[in-house]
Design a protein around this motif. Structure first.
Motif, mmCIF file in Angstrom:
data_model
loop_
_atom_site.group_PDB
_atom_site.id
_atom_site.type_symbol
_atom_site.label_atom_id
_atom_site.label_comp_id
_atom_site.label_asym_id
_atom_site.label_seq_id
_atom_site.Cartn_x
_atom_site.Cartn_y
_atom_site.Cartn_z
ATOM 1 N N ARG A 102 0.810 -1.219 0.000
ATOM 2 C CA ARG A 102 0.000 0.000 0.000
ATOM 3 C C ARG A 102 0.838 1.261 0.000
ATOM 4 O O ARG A 102 0.337 2.330 -0.320
ATOM 5 C CB ARG A 102 -0.908 0.000 1.228
ATOM 6 N N THR A 103 2.105 1.157 0.431
ATOM 7 C CA THR A 103 2.943 2.352 0.398
ATOM 8 C C THR A 103 3.769 2.419 -0.887
ATOM 9 O O THR A 103 4.635 3.259 -1.013
ATOM 10 C CB THR A 103 3.921 2.390 1.595
ATOM 11 N N ASP A 260 -10.691 3.482 5.069
ATOM 12 C CA ASP A 260 -9.809 4.301 5.910
ATOM 13 C C ASP A 260 -8.462 4.603 5.260
ATOM 14 O O ASP A 260 -7.505 4.965 5.921
ATOM 15 C CB ASP A 260 -9.571 3.621 7.269
ATOM 16 N N LEU A 261 -8.398 4.456 3.934
ATOM 17 C CA LEU A 261 -7.110 4.667 3.319
ATOM 18 C C LEU A 261 -7.163 5.823 2.352
ATOM 19 O O LEU A 261 -8.224 6.254 1.925
ATOM 20 C CB LEU A 261 -6.696 3.418 2.553
ATOM 21 N N VAL A 262 -5.979 6.293 2.037
ATOM 22 C CA VAL A 262 -5.873 7.307 1.015
ATOM 23 C C VAL A 262 -6.022 6.596 -0.321
ATOM 24 O O VAL A 262 -5.221 5.745 -0.648
ATOM 25 C CB VAL A 262 -4.504 7.994 1.108
ATOM 26 N N ARG A 263 -7.029 6.934 -1.078
ATOM 27 C CA ARG A 263 -7.299 6.360 -2.410
ATOM 28 C C ARG A 263 -6.908 4.908 -2.527
ATOM 29 O O ARG A 263 -5.801 4.605 -2.889
ATOM 30 C CB ARG A 263 -6.605 7.168 -3.481
ATOM 31 N N SER B 56 3.334 8.175 5.102
ATOM 32 C CA SER B 56 3.588 7.166 4.069
ATOM 33 C C SER B 56 2.309 6.782 3.326
ATOM 34 O O SER B 56 2.237 5.716 2.729
ATOM 35 C CB SER B 56 4.242 5.932 4.688
ATOM 36 N N THR B 57 1.307 7.624 3.377
ATOM 37 C CA THR B 57 0.045 7.506 2.605
ATOM 38 C C THR B 57 -0.848 6.353 3.048
ATOM 39 O O THR B 57 -1.776 6.000 2.328
ATOM 40 C CB THR B 57 0.271 7.356 1.072
ATOM 41 N N LEU B 58 -0.597 5.781 4.217
ATOM 42 C CA LEU B 58 -1.461 4.667 4.623
ATOM 43 C C LEU B 58 -2.782 5.158 5.199
ATOM 44 O O LEU B 58 -3.813 4.524 5.000
ATOM 45 C CB LEU B 58 -0.739 3.788 5.652
ATOM 46 N N ILE B 59 -2.743 6.239 5.946
ATOM 47 C CA ILE B 59 -3.999 6.799 6.449
ATOM 48 C C ILE B 59 -4.034 8.297 6.212
ATOM 49 O O ILE B 59 -3.016 8.925 5.921
ATOM 50 C CB ILE B 59 -4.206 6.508 7.962
ATOM 51 N N ARG B 60 -5.214 8.853 6.321
ATOM 52 C CA ARG B 60 -5.445 10.242 6.022
ATOM 53 C C ARG B 60 -5.418 11.059 7.315
ATOM 54 O O ARG B 60 -5.922 10.602 8.340
ATOM 55 C CB ARG B 60 -6.855 10.339 5.427
ATOM 56 N N PRO B 77 -1.036 10.737 -3.603
ATOM 57 C CA PRO B 77 -0.350 9.645 -2.896
ATOM 58 C C PRO B 77 0.677 8.917 -3.761
ATOM 59 O O PRO B 77 1.732 8.528 -3.263
ATOM 60 C CB PRO B 77 -1.486 8.705 -2.476
ATOM 61 N N ARG B 81 4.418 7.961 -2.887
ATOM 62 C CA ARG B 81 4.824 6.550 -2.851
ATOM 63 C C ARG B 81 6.040 6.288 -3.722
ATOM 64 O O ARG B 81 6.873 5.444 -3.406
ATOM 65 C CB ARG B 81 3.666 5.661 -3.312
ATOM 66 N N ILE B 84 9.219 7.227 -1.640
ATOM 67 C CA ILE B 84 9.503 6.729 -0.295
ATOM 68 C C ILE B 84 9.699 5.221 -0.242
ATOM 69 O O ILE B 84 9.342 4.493 -1.165
ATOM 70 C CB ILE B 84 8.354 7.086 0.694
ATOM 71 N N VAL B 86 9.227 2.204 3.020
ATOM 72 C CA VAL B 86 8.750 2.092 4.392
ATOM 73 C C VAL B 86 9.123 0.734 4.963
ATOM 74 O O VAL B 86 8.873 -0.290 4.330
ATOM 75 C CB VAL B 86 7.210 2.241 4.460
#
Lengths: 263, 318
Positions: A102-103, A260-263, B56-60, B77, B81, B84, B86
């Motif tokens: 996801r990252t 709960d995630l960014v896009r 790291s774009t996992l949560i807002r 994002p 990504r 980076i 992680v």
């Protein structure tokens, strides 16, 4: 266009990963094919003589029942496969590797499409094993090449639908144990349909359920394609069910994966 | 490669995040310059992991302005990504795959191409001392090996900014030192590292700048030396055989914190040899016998304990 190529490329990478898992731990695949084979042997050799007589056909007996039950047993394969897919998705979600995916700047859906494609290959192979065993027992389909192609297409569509649903069930499960239980009802559906006995022989309330649940039209269509029994409107209903379940499963899975995630 | 974007690698202003009623991050501001190690230090539950997850774009985030490599993680994002890497708190390796397969998986996802992917994999296996274990499933790896594989996987895509969320938690001292060496090598290569840790020693060893996070707020920020200066906590601790010696020593020195039960005297000191010699001379002049002597220079533990207001239990830690 490039986004689509990238998505396909990442999905292929994820598929390779899932296939590697299956090759490394083949017990799951054997279990998926093994269970329906056991049911096939059980129903043909233990119950087959009696149940076959009840079908009232000209041949009667075990041989006729083998023909009758095989389509239902083939579909039963998806129940075990659904469990395998749900478990493997749920297990994946507990691992840090998915957080890593996801990252990364990859196609987000590829994690799920990899599971779906892997699950489909696993299930269709298991189905082929089941068909092989049935043929070795004396199952003699009357289908020509066109019917075979249509039957494979129908099964692929059905497996696609159930696999997307299983992916969603794997995602919604809070633990791997839950994920291994939630697809269980799928195992019962061939029984509560036309898989093992004609629905006409059931009490009214059950018959109503059996005739309107999704497995029955798929079983009837498959039976018609392989053995030449009348299909009627089953094919249309079966395709509608498959597309509906596939779409619902896909949307549900996607929503769960993105929560709960960014896009 | 084009010039990297000027400005800080990471900048955060007024960052807020809550889960329901629980405020996890309560207005955090920070800047991380390119090519430096920034350490976010805090106890469990301080909000460190949440911070990494947002960056790291996992949560807002709920509010605030965030830029990572010049991009907003919430709005762009994929640009973040792409810049980076992680390594999370829990090992992010595929334990069913071998070490080599894990790295090739990363290479494929970075679209490196077959030959380049293999080359990079071999190079990283070598660098992280995993060549021998390359064809064994990651599930059979020890904690230290798994962490090294984890780091190697993070590096496949040559990220400019690396997030390490408690990278040495649960590792034995030797593996911890290996991870430290790897981090130093990365920074030498121009990479920016954002490190969270519970270990003050680790932040002290690695970080150019350290921020202390407690209950979702930054309570201090600076270099390790700057932070240590916040707490003038250095002292010399003397223990005596009996109460008489203890009292004469206090009279001789004129100041200090007395503990009559432990028969100890804590005298404020900068810990230098000169002040130590002076102290000993004064006690010698009166023939006062010292049973035991220890010099305590302020470390980040003191800073942390002083600033978070937790009970000072350094006697037991020493």
């Amino acid at each position: 266009m490039t986004a689509l190529t990238l998505a396909a490329r990442d999905s292929a990478t994820m598929l390779r990963r899932n296939l590697r898992h299956m090759l490394r731990y083949p017990s799951m695949t054997f279990m998926i094919a093994g269970m329906p084979v056991v049911f096939l042997l059980l129903f043909v050799y233990v119950f087959g003589g009696t149940l076959g007589a009840g079908l009232g056909g000209a041949a009667g007996g075990r041989a006729e029942y083998l023909d009758y039950v095989t389509p239902g047993i083939i579909l039963m394969t998806v129940a075990g496969a659904a469990t395998a897919t749900a478990v493997s998705v749920a297990m994946d979600m507990t691992e840090g590797i998915v957080a890593r995916f996801r990252t990364m700047a990859i196609s987000r859906a590829s994690v799920l499409t990899g599971h779906v494609a892997g699950g489909m290959i696993q299930t269709l192979l298991s189905m082929a094993v089941v068909v092989g065993v049935a043929v070795s027992l004396g199952f003699r389909p009357t289908a020509g090449p066109v019917e075979w192609l249509a039957a494979i297409g129908l099964l692929a569509l059905f497996v696609l639908a159930i696999t997307w649903l299983s992916v969603a069930l794997g995602l919604v499960a809070k633990s791997v144990e839950t994920a291994s239980n939630t697809p269980m009802p799928l195992l019962l559906l061939p029984f509560l349909g036309s898989g093992f006995v004609p629905t006409a022989s059931m009490p009214e309330a059950l018959r109503w359920f059996a005739e309107y649940q999704p497995f029955t039209p798929v079983i009837e269509t498959l039976r018609g394609l392989l053995l030449g029994t009348p299909i009627g409107d089953s094919a249309v209903v079966a395709i509608a069910w498959c597309m509906g379940i596939a779409l619902a499963g896909y949307l549900w899975a996607k929503r769960l994966f993105d929560r709960d995630l960014v896009r | 490669m084009p010039n990297p974007p000027s400005g800080p690698a990471i900048s955060v202003t007024g960052l807020r995040k809550s889960y329901g009623d629980k405020v996890v991050l309560d207005g955090v501001d920070l800047r991380v310059a390119e090519g430096t190690v920034f350490s976010l230090l805090g106890p469990n539950g301080a909000g460190k992991t949440t911070m990494v997850q947002i960056l790291s774009t996992l949560i807002r985030a709920d509010g605030g302005r965030v830029r990572v490599a010049g991009h907003d993680p919430a709005r762009d994002p994929d640009a973040v990504r792409a810049a980076i890497g992680v390594t999370g708190q829990y090992s992010a390796v595929d334990r069913f795959l071998t070490g080599e397969e894990n790295l090739i998986l990363m290479a494929d996802l970075h679209h490196l191409g077959r030959a380049q992917g293999r080359r990079r994999t071999a190079e990283l296996l070598e660098r992280f001392d995993l060549t021998e274990a390359a064809s064994k499933p990651a599930a059979t790896y020890s904690g230290g090996m798994r962490r090294r594989l984890d780091l190697a996987m993070t590096l496949v895509g040559d990220p400019r900014i690396i997030f390490l969320d408690e990278p040495t938690t649960g590792l034995d001292p030797r593996s911890r030192r290996t991870v430290w060496r790897i981090v130093r090598d990365l920074v030498a290569g121009g990479v920016t590292v954002f490190l969270t840790t519970q270990y003050l020693e680790e932040a002290d060893e690695l970080a150019d700048r350290i921020a202390l996070l407690d209950h979702g707020r930054l309570i201090a920020e600076g270099t390790a030396d700057e932070l240590k200066r916040l707490v003038p906590g250095g002292h010399i601790r003397l223990r005596f055989a009996d109460a008489g010696g203890l009292e004469s020593a206090l009279r001789a020195l004129g100041e200090g914190y007395l503990d009559e039960d432990a028969l100890t005297l804590q005298v404020p000191s900068d810990g230098s040899v000169r002040s130590l010699r002076g102290l000993l001379t004064r006690l010698d002049d009166r023939s006062i016998e010292i049973d035991e002597l220890s010099v305590h220079t302020p470390d980040l533990d003191d800073v942390f304990l002083a600033l978070t207001g937790r009970p000072d239990d350094k006697e037991s830690v020493r």
